[in-house]
Design an enzyme around this catalytic site. Structure first.
Site, mmCIF file in Angstrom:
data_model
loop_
_atom_site.group_PDB
_atom_site.id
_atom_site.type_symbol
_atom_site.label_atom_id
_atom_site.label_comp_id
_atom_site.label_asym_id
_atom_site.label_seq_id
_atom_site.Cartn_x
_atom_site.Cartn_y
_atom_site.Cartn_z
ATOM 1 N N ARG A 14 0.867 -1.242 -0.052
ATOM 2 C CA ARG A 14 -0.040 0.043 -0.214
ATOM 3 C C ARG A 14 1.060 1.309 0.030
ATOM 4 O O ARG A 14 1.851 1.214 0.516
ATOM 5 C CB ARG A 14 -0.733 -0.315 1.345
ATOM 6 C CG ARG A 14 -1.693 1.385 1.568
ATOM 7 C CD ARG A 14 -3.017 0.951 0.782
ATOM 8 N NE ARG A 14 -4.129 1.650 1.330
ATOM 9 C CZ ARG A 14 -5.087 2.210 0.338
ATOM 10 N NH1 ARG A 14 -5.165 1.573 -0.696
ATOM 11 N NH2 ARG A 14 -6.236 2.999 0.842
ATOM 12 N N THR A 72 -8.835 0.669 -9.135
ATOM 13 C CA THR A 72 -8.739 -0.622 -8.528
ATOM 14 C C THR A 72 -9.009 -1.730 -9.598
ATOM 15 O O THR A 72 -9.748 -1.765 -10.394
ATOM 16 C CB THR A 72 -9.806 -0.735 -7.181
ATOM 17 O OG1 THR A 72 -9.618 0.460 -6.513
ATOM 18 C CG2 THR A 72 -9.335 -2.050 -6.289
ATOM 19 N N THR A 105 -4.501 -0.924 -6.510
ATOM 20 C CA THR A 105 -5.343 0.377 -6.951
ATOM 21 C C THR A 105 -4.245 1.570 -7.227
ATOM 22 O O THR A 105 -3.248 1.716 -6.643
ATOM 23 C CB THR A 105 -6.429 0.648 -5.795
ATOM 24 O OG1 THR A 105 -7.052 1.765 -6.259
ATOM 25 C CG2 THR A 105 -5.443 1.114 -4.523
ATOM 26 N N ASN A 159 -6.608 4.406 -6.588
ATOM 27 C CA ASN A 159 -7.638 4.770 -5.764
ATOM 28 C C ASN A 159 -8.836 5.195 -6.956
ATOM 29 O O ASN A 159 -9.246 4.254 -7.512
ATOM 30 C CB ASN A 159 -7.423 5.964 -4.989
ATOM 31 C CG ASN A 159 -8.522 6.503 -4.100
ATOM 32 O OD1 ASN A 159 -9.586 5.645 -3.833
ATOM 33 N ND2 ASN A 159 -8.552 7.483 -3.616
ATOM 34 N N ASP A 172 -7.789 8.087 0.892
ATOM 35 C CA ASP A 172 -8.233 7.199 1.716
ATOM 36 C C ASP A 172 -8.241 7.551 3.223
ATOM 37 O O ASP A 172 -8.487 6.737 3.884
ATOM 38 C CB ASP A 172 -7.900 5.953 1.400
ATOM 39 C CG ASP A 172 -8.589 5.433 0.126
ATOM 40 O OD1 ASP A 172 -9.721 5.680 -0.243
ATOM 41 O OD2 ASP A 172 -8.123 4.209 -0.417
ATOM 42 N N SER A 232 -10.120 -0.340 1.528
ATOM 43 C CA SER A 232 -11.122 -1.692 1.368
ATOM 44 C C SER A 232 -10.656 -2.852 0.494
ATOM 45 O O SER A 232 -11.577 -3.696 0.452
ATOM 46 C CB SER A 232 -12.564 -0.943 0.738
ATOM 47 O OG SER A 232 -12.936 0.062 1.620
ATOM 48 N N GLY A 241 -13.816 -1.458 -6.522
ATOM 49 C CA GLY A 241 -15.004 -0.527 -6.261
ATOM 50 C C GLY A 241 -15.004 -0.010 -4.978
ATOM 51 O O GLY A 241 -16.131 0.470 -4.488
ATOM 52 N N GLY A 242 -13.874 0.376 -4.368
ATOM 53 C CA GLY A 242 -14.140 1.006 -3.281
ATOM 54 C C GLY A 242 -14.644 0.437 -2.120
ATOM 55 O O GLY A 242 -14.531 -0.752 -1.798
HETATM 56 N N1 GLY Z 1 -8.507 2.938 -2.845
HETATM 57 C C1 GLY Z 1 -9.375 2.350 -2.353
HETATM 58 C C2 GLY Z 1 -9.119 1.576 -1.334
HETATM 59 O O1 GLY Z 1 -8.203 1.162 -1.110
HETATM 60 O O2 GLY Z 1 -9.874 1.504 -0.526
#
Ligand code: GLY
Length: 597
Positions: free
Chosen positions: A102, A386, A404, A406, A428, A458, A479-480
């Protein structure tokens, strides 16, 4: 006509179907399988499996290729999570691990960074939006440790796709249209975002089938193949990233890039109907949420002495119960979760029997409650990008990976010299206390930014194993926050309702994220307008659709839910082991493919 049919339907003249869709035969593969949200990326992974590569080699190839062919979803300007499960093979020991690559906040970003800027939107489309990308470091670290092929081999398909180009598909064109609207919203944006406007959107004229080439990204990928991660975090590519971020006002420095490190952690584990789920611990919120939702529903089943599978799939009663579990999980997400390397996250408590027992007791079979009744809040919160892919190799090795940048095209800032887009993962974080992010998620101060901290995510890659530790099922989504709910519904579809891979992924979905207090139903679920009815059979199916839709709404409304339409709930990729090999399905919502041997 429509009115007549509708009236007949609500008078109960049509019969309700009560069966789970039958599990139709699907192609299965015993020599390896890759499911990705773009066919060229699935093919890239397969190509590497055919060269004798293992699941990690193929996953790295798939990911680099997605960076080219889904440039708005993920890529070398972003980050991700990966779950790996490899059997002992060729003298190498068994591996079960999770990779956290991340993105991190720049080292000068303090919790009040966005408050001081006085602009919560700075975390979306300015240089302040960009967190330190982790994809290149993460992929090369996993390749070095667990892969069997060299960098040149796994990067070759991505370099080829970037040089020769790929055809814009329906999803690309649809995304492009949304971006054109965004660019045209504000005068001058087409000038300040020339790479996006001219190259990716062809000045608003991109159409399906157009060939999109990214020779600049091919050059970046060649440098990475030759020199490794240093080519990205130092030197020309790093210089170009810093120049772009700073030109758009951001604070990232060369030292931020050189100090980036992915981390390797133990997967979060939990039981799910005879399988052990391996998933991502914080800063993923999805792993905890899925295990909470599964635990809550199992407890309701025990209390009521029944099983979810006895309810009709996607009936009002079923949707209500699953939505109640979603509301608890999202309430806890908002209150308790953040990057566990920086703040204390009570993972064990949130997944403990005692806690889940106490939440499950509050779930009523026929009534929803106001938002305050979900999770445990110490204080009330003030209130598509994502990509997921799954890989399996001929030895049973498996990788489930979500990545992702984002939002679509991330920060929308391109590193033009190298043809890729920078993430806007800073959004985020809880950028300003009590202010929702682009997904409408309000999160606690545990998720405020800090130097080197990772924003809550997410992303929920899932890899389920049997008692012998062998991979049985892989799933995840884009999809967030809808990643969590779409992944969970696919698991329920496959395991509880015994749907085949294709049906499990394609079935209409719903989403509740606690706040806003709306239960969203996918638009595709609603019966159409009756156009194109050509036979009695079509007419019957149409009337049944109306009848079911009406019954669903009546049940949900009487349970107290406020419903609303939503275009899509996630885009899921799924793979599952069966007696004769692996089957897989890419979500028709995004147009990917399963490629196997
Ligand atoms: N950027 C979307 C997530 O990581 O939840």
């Amino acid at each position: 006509m429509r009115l007549l049919i509708y009236s007949l339907a609500i008078l109960g003249i049509t019969a309700m179907t009560s069966v789970t869709p039958p599990a139709a035969a699907q192609q299965s593969y015993s020599g390896g399988l890759v499911v990705a949200d773009h066919p060229v990326a699935a093919q890239a992974g397969l190509e590497v499996l055919e060269q004798g590569g293992n699941a990690v080699d193929a996953a790295v190839a798939t990911s680099f290729c997605l960076s080219v062919v889904r440039p708005y979803s993920c890529g070398i300007g972003g980050g991700g999570f990966m779950i790996v499960n490899l059997p002992a093979h060729n003298g190498a020991p068994k591996v079960t691990t999770a990779l956290n690559y991340r993105e991190t906040a720049p080292r000068s970003v303090q919790p009040d960074h966005f408050e001081k800027l006085g602009d919560s939107l700075a975390s979306r489309f300015t240089g302040h939006a960009v967190a330190i990308p982790g994809t290149v470091a993460g992929l090369l670290s996993v390749l070095d440790q667990f892969g069997s092929l060299d960098r040149a081999a796994v990067l070759a398909p991505a370099i080829r796709a970037a040089e020769q180009g790929f055809a814009a598909d329906a999803h690309y064109v649809e995304t492009a249209h949304e971006l054109v609207e965004w660019l045209e919203e504000s005068p001058g944006r087409t000038t300040t975002h020339p790479f996006l406007w001219k190259r990716m959107l062809r000045e608003g004229r991109v159409t399906e089938g157009d060939t999109i080439k990214l020779p600049e990204q091919a050059r970046a990928l060649r440098l990475i193949a030759e020199q490794g991660a240093d080519a990205f975090y130092k030197g020309e590519i790093a210089d170009a990233i810093i120049k772009t971020v700073q030109e758009y006002g951001g604070v990232m420095t060369p030292a931020d890039l050189t100090s980036y490190k992915p981390s390797q952690v133990k997967p979060l584990r939990g039981d799910f109907r005879g399988l052990t789920i391996l998933t991502m611990p914080p800063p993923s919120s999805g792993g905890i949420a899925i295990l909470q939702m599964a635990g809550l529903l199992e407890r309701v089943e025990q209390r009521e002495n029944t099983t979810l599978g006895k309810l009709r799939h996607n009936s009002g009663k079923y949707v209500h119960l699953v939505a109640e579990a979603m509301k608890h999980a999202f309430a806890d997400r908002a209150e308790w979760l953040g990057d566990a390397a920086f703040v204390s996250v009570p993972v064990d408590h949130l997944l403990s029997d005692a806690y889940l027992d106490s939440l499950a007791k509050t779930i009523s079979l026929d009534q929803t409650k106001p938002p305050e009744a979900y999770g445990t809040s110490l204080a009330a919160v003030d209130d598509s990008g994502t990509s997921h892919f799954c890989v399996v190799d001929q030895w049973g090795g498996a990788v489930s990976c979500t990545e992702t940048i984002n939002l679509e095209f991330g920060s929308r800032l391109a590193v033009e010299e190298f043809g890729f887009f920078l993430n806007n993962e800073m959004d985020d974080f809880t950028t300003i206390s009590g202010v929702a992010n682009a997904f409408g998620l309000k999160q606690s101060d545990l998720n405020l930014p800090a130097p080197g901290k990772r924003p809550l995510s997410s992303m929920t890659p899932i890899l389920a194993i049997n008692d012998a530790g062998e991979a049985q099922l892989l799933v995840g989504a884009s999809g967030g926050p809808r990643i969590i709910t779409s992944t969970f519904q696919t698991l329920l579809n496959a395991i509880v309702f015994k749907m085949n891979a294709q049906d499990a992924v394609a079935a209409p979905r719903f989403h509740h994220q606690w706040r806003p207090n709306v239960l969203s139903l996918e638009e595709q679920w609603a019966p159409g307008d009756g156009q194109g009815i050509a036979s009695l059979e079509d007419m019957r199916a149409f009337m049944e659709g109306i009848s079911e839709w009406d019954a669903l709404h009546r049940t949900l409304e009487s349970a107290g839910h406020k419903t609303g339409p939503i275009k899509l709930v996630g885009a899921v990729q799924f793979a599952r082991k069966q007696a004769d090999g692996w089957t897989g399905a890419a979500d028709p919502r995004k147009g990917g493919a399963a490629a196997g041997r």
